[in-house]
Design a protein around this motif. Structure first.
Motif, PDB file in Angstrom:
ATOM      1  N   VAL A 216       0.860  -1.185   0.000  1.00  0.00           N
ATOM      2  CA  VAL A 216       0.000   0.000   0.000  1.00  0.00           C
ATOM      3  C   VAL A 216       0.893   1.230   0.000  1.00  0.00           C
ATOM      4  CG1 VAL A 216      -1.788   1.271   1.236  1.00  0.00           C
ATOM      5  CG2 VAL A 216      -1.791  -1.237   1.285  1.00  0.00           C
ATOM      6  N   ASP A 217       0.748   2.050  -1.029  1.00  0.00           N
ATOM      7  CA  ASP A 217       1.532   3.280  -1.139  1.00  0.00           C
ATOM      8  C   ASP A 217       0.731   4.459  -0.603  1.00  0.00           C
ATOM      9  OD1 ASP A 217       3.582   1.909  -2.389  1.00  0.00           O
ATOM     10  OD2 ASP A 217       2.929   2.459  -4.419  1.00  0.00           O
ATOM     11  N   VAL A 218       1.339   5.209   0.301  1.00  0.00           N
ATOM     12  CA  VAL A 218       0.827   6.508   0.703  1.00  0.00           C
ATOM     13  C   VAL A 218       1.935   7.508   0.433  1.00  0.00           C
ATOM     14  CG1 VAL A 218      -0.694   5.505   2.459  1.00  0.00           C
ATOM     15  CG2 VAL A 218       1.599   6.263   3.096  1.00  0.00           C
ATOM     16  N   GLU A 219       1.637   8.768   0.587  1.00  0.00           N
ATOM     17  CA  GLU A 219       2.638   9.785   0.277  1.00  0.00           C
ATOM     18  C   GLU A 219       3.894   9.576   1.117  1.00  0.00           C
ATOM     19  OE1 GLU A 219       3.106  14.667   0.091  1.00  0.00           O
ATOM     20  OE2 GLU A 219       1.199  13.748   0.665  1.00  0.00           O
ATOM     21  N   GLY A 220       4.988   9.274   0.434  1.00  0.00           N
ATOM     22  CA  GLY A 220       6.273   9.156   1.123  1.00  0.00           C
ATOM     23  C   GLY A 220       6.540   7.833   1.805  1.00  0.00           C
ATOM     24  N   ALA A 221       5.658   6.854   1.675  1.00  0.00           N
ATOM     25  CA  ALA A 221       5.876   5.572   2.364  1.00  0.00           C
ATOM     26  C   ALA A 221       5.127   4.452   1.655  1.00  0.00           C
ATOM     27  CB  ALA A 221       5.425   5.660   3.818  1.00  0.00           C
ATOM     28  N   THR A 222       5.652   3.246   1.842  1.00  0.00           N
ATOM     29  CA  THR A 222       5.003   2.027   1.349  1.00  0.00           C
ATOM     30  C   THR A 222       4.925   1.035   2.494  1.00  0.00           C
ATOM     31  OG1 THR A 222       5.794   2.327  -0.922  1.00  0.00           O
ATOM     32  CG2 THR A 222       5.111   0.109  -0.291  1.00  0.00           C
ATOM     33  N   TYR A 223       3.751   0.433   2.679  1.00  0.00           N
ATOM     34  CA  TYR A 223       3.548  -0.562   3.721  1.00  0.00           C
ATOM     35  C   TYR A 223       3.131  -1.870   3.073  1.00  0.00           C
ATOM     36  CZ  TYR A 223       3.261   3.745   6.466  1.00  0.00           C
ATOM     37  OH  TYR A 223       3.520   4.970   7.020  1.00  0.00           O
ATOM     38  N   ALA A 224       3.629  -2.977   3.623  1.00  0.00           N
ATOM     39  CA  ALA A 224       3.316  -4.296   3.087  1.00  0.00           C
ATOM     40  C   ALA A 224       2.659  -5.143   4.156  1.00  0.00           C
ATOM     41  CB  ALA A 224       4.596  -4.972   2.588  1.00  0.00           C
ATOM     42  N   ALA A 225       1.820  -6.082   3.703  1.00  0.00           N
ATOM     43  CA  ALA A 225       1.150  -6.974   4.646  1.00  0.00           C
ATOM     44  C   ALA A 225       0.671  -8.214   3.918  1.00  0.00           C
ATOM     45  CB  ALA A 225      -0.035  -6.283   5.318  1.00  0.00           C
ATOM     46  N   GLU A 226       0.528  -9.285   4.679  1.00  0.00           N
ATOM     47  CA  GLU A 226      -0.019 -10.527   4.122  1.00  0.00           C
ATOM     48  C   GLU A 226      -1.515 -10.384   3.851  1.00  0.00           C
ATOM     49  OE1 GLU A 226      -0.803 -15.151   5.559  1.00  0.00           O
ATOM     50  OE2 GLU A 226       0.618 -13.875   6.646  1.00  0.00           O
ATOM     51  N   LYS A 227      -2.215  -9.631   4.727  1.00  0.00           N
ATOM     52  CA  LYS A 227      -3.660  -9.481   4.603  1.00  0.00           C
ATOM     53  C   LYS A 227      -4.033  -7.997   4.582  1.00  0.00           C
ATOM     54  CE  LYS A 227      -4.933 -13.839   6.894  1.00  0.00           C
ATOM     55  NZ  LYS A 227      -3.586 -14.429   6.913  1.00  0.00           N
ATOM     56  N   LEU A 228      -5.089  -7.686   3.832  1.00  0.00           N
ATOM     57  CA  LEU A 228      -5.569  -6.311   3.730  1.00  0.00           C
ATOM     58  C   LEU A 228      -7.053  -6.278   4.062  1.00  0.00           C
ATOM     59  CD1 LEU A 228      -4.833  -3.345   2.760  1.00  0.00           C
ATOM     60  CD2 LEU A 228      -5.904  -4.002   0.594  1.00  0.00           C
ATOM     61  N   VAL A 229      -7.435  -5.302   4.872  1.00  0.00           N
ATOM     62  CA  VAL A 229      -8.834  -5.102   5.236  1.00  0.00           C
ATOM     63  C   VAL A 229      -9.253  -3.705   4.793  1.00  0.00           C
ATOM     64  CG1 VAL A 229     -10.514  -4.984   7.113  1.00  0.00           C
ATOM     65  CG2 VAL A 229      -8.619  -6.632   7.224  1.00  0.00           C
TER      66      VAL A 229
END
Length: 395
Positions: A216-229
Motif C-alpha cells: 500500500v503506497d501513501v505519500e512518502g511511504a510504502t507498507y506491506a502486509a499478508e492481509k488487507l482489510v
C-alpha cells in the motif's frame, strides 16, 4: 524498503478499529491507515468550545445492551464501569409545520386490525414498506412509521429490505438498555485508538497485490502486509480496489449510497422553550430527524443534531429552518457544527449484491467490512468484523 505487517486496515471507523483490535488480541502486527485527521468515522462526539463538558453526537448516537460484540470490546477495554445511562424520553413528530405527539397521528383501530400479522408474516424477501404496511395498516404506515424508519436510517426507507431493520438480538439485562459515556460515544474510539498503531491523514496512492501479499503506497511511504482489510465507505472501497481486484470493485460500485447533511446546534437551556425530548421525527420538511442531547442532562446547555436530506437547503436555510422549528433565534446559538456522512442505501437487490461480493472474496486474503452488509447498526458492523476475521484467520 516497505515496512511489513501481518495486516493492514484501511479506515479507522468502528469497523476498522474493531478488526485491528481483534487482530492485535490474536497476536498479529497490525497497521491502521485513515485518510481523515481523526479516527471514528460515524462516531463523532463534537465538543462545545464554551463548555468542554458538553458534547453532541453528530453521527452514531445510540448503543444498546443487545450489542453483545460491542459489550465484549468494552469489557476488554475496561470501560464497562463507565457506561452512562440515557434518560428515557419521548420522540415528537414534525407534521403540518408544527410539533405533535406520535400517538396523535396513529389510528389504534387500524393498528389492532393489522397487528396480528406480526406473528405470521416473515420479513425475508419483503421491503420495509411492504412488511410494515401489512402489520400496522397503510394509513399508520403513511402517517407515522415510514417517517420513523426513514429517521432511523437517515434516508427514504420504503424500498430497503425489512430484515435489515431491527434485527433481533439477545439482551444482556445486567447492562442498562441504552447507554453512552460521560464524554460521548467517541470515548470508545479514543480507547481503541490508544491500543493500536493508527496513522491518520494518510491518502492511499496505490494498492498492489501479488503472491507475496499487499503493498500500500501513501505519500512518502510504502507498507506491506499478508492481509488487507478495507473498512471504508463502499464507493471508496470500490475505487481503492479498482486496479488490484477489478471484479470486486465493479460489484461494489453497484451498491447504492446516500449523502446526509447534518447540522448540530448548541443553545443555553433557558433559550430553548421545547421540553426535553429524545428527538424529532420529520413527517414534513427537508430533514429526516433531529436527535437531541437531552438524554444526558447538562446544567447549562442543550443540543440537537438535525439530519437533512441532501442538496435541498444551503447552510443559512438549514439554520433558519431549525430556528423556526425550535422557536429560538439564531443569535441564541452557542455553537453550530456541520458534518456530511455517506451511508449505504440498500434496496431489494442488496442481499444479492453482497452475496456476489462475498463469493468474489472467497479464499482471498482481502476483507471488506463496514456498514453496507447486514445493516447500519454498530452491532451489524461488528458481526461482519467477526465473520471476516474468522475467514481470514482460517486461510
Amino acid at each position: 524498503m516497505s515496512k511489513r505487517y501481518d495486516m493492514i486496515v484501511i479506515g479507522a471507523g468502528i469497523s476498522g478499529l474493531a478488526m485491528a483490535f481483534e487482530a492485535k488480541q490474536a497476536g498479529l502486527n497490525v497497521l491502521v491507515l485513515e485518510k481523515e485527521g481523526r479516527a471514528g468515522g460515524c462516531f463523532d462526539s463534537v465538543v462545545a468550545e464554551q463548555d468542554k463538558s458538553f458534547w453532541l453526537e453528530m453521527g452514531t448516537h445510540t448503543c444498546f445492551n443487545s450489542y453483545g460484540r460491542l459489550l465484549k470490546i468494552l469489557d476488554q477495554l475496561g470501560l464497562m464501569d463507565q457506561l452512562t445511562a440515557r434518560e428515557k424520553l419521548r420522540y415528537r413528530m414534525y407534521a403540518d409545520n408544527k410539533l405533535c405527539s406520535i400517538p396523535a397521528r396513529l389510528s389504534f383501530v387500524e393498528l389492532m386490525l393489522n397487528a396480528w400479522r406480526i406473528f405470521r408474516l416473515k420479513k425475508d424477501g419483503l421491503s420495509i414498506a411492504t412488511y410494515y404496511r401489512a402489520i400496522v395498516g397503510p394509513k399508520n404506515y403513511a402517517n407515522v412509521f415510514r417517517h420513523a424508519f426513514s429517521a432511523v436510517i437517515c434516508q427514504q426507507a420504503d424500498d430497503a429490505p425489512a430484515d435489515m431493520l431491527f434485527r433481533k438480538r439477545p439482551r444482556d439485562k445486567s447492562v442498562m438498555r441504552s447507554f453512552t459515556f460521560p464524554e460521548g460515544l467517541a470515548r470508545i474510539i479514543t480507547e481503541l485508538e490508544q491500543q493500536l498503531e493508527v496513522r491518520k491523514g494518510q491518502l492511499i496512492d496505490d494498492i498492489r497485490y501479488d503472491e507475496d501479499g499487499f503493498e500500500v503506497d501513501v505519500e512518502g511511504a510504502t507498507y506491506a502486509a499478508e492481509k488487507l482489510v478495507c473498512a471504508t465507505q463502499v464507493m471508496a472501497a470500490s475505487r481503492l480496489l479498482k486496479e488490484s481486484f477489478p471484479d470486486i470493485s465493479e460489484q461494489l460500485s453497484r451498491v447504492n449510497e446516500v449523502e446526509i447533511e447534518s447540522l448540530g446546534i448548541v443553545v443555553k437551556k433557558g433559550d430553548l422553550p421545547l421540553e426535553p425530548v429524545a428527538g424529532i421525527i420529520a413527517a414534513d420538511g427537508d430533514f429526516y430527524s433531529a436527535v437531541a442531547r437531552d438524554y444526558v442532562d447538562h446544567p447549562q446547555l442543550r443540543g440537537f443534531a438535525f439530519h437533512f436530506k441532501p442538496g435541498l437547503l444551503d447552510e443559512d436555510q438549514k439554520i433558519n429552518h431549525v430556528c423556526e422549528l425550535l422557536k429560538v433565534e439564531k443569535s441564541k446559538f452557542v455553537q453550530c457544527f456541520h458534518k456530511t456522512n455517506r451511508l449505504p442505501a440498500p434496496d431489494m437487490g442488496h442481499h444479492q449484491l453482497i452475496a456476489g461480493v462475498d463469493n468474489l472474496l472467497a479464499n482471498k486474503p482481502l476483507s471488506l467490512i463496514g456498514n453496507y452488509f447486514a445493516g447500519v447498526a454498530v452491532e451489524d458492523c461488528l458481526e461482519r468484523v467477526e465473520q471476516e476475521f474468522s475467514r481470514l484467520s482460517s486461510q
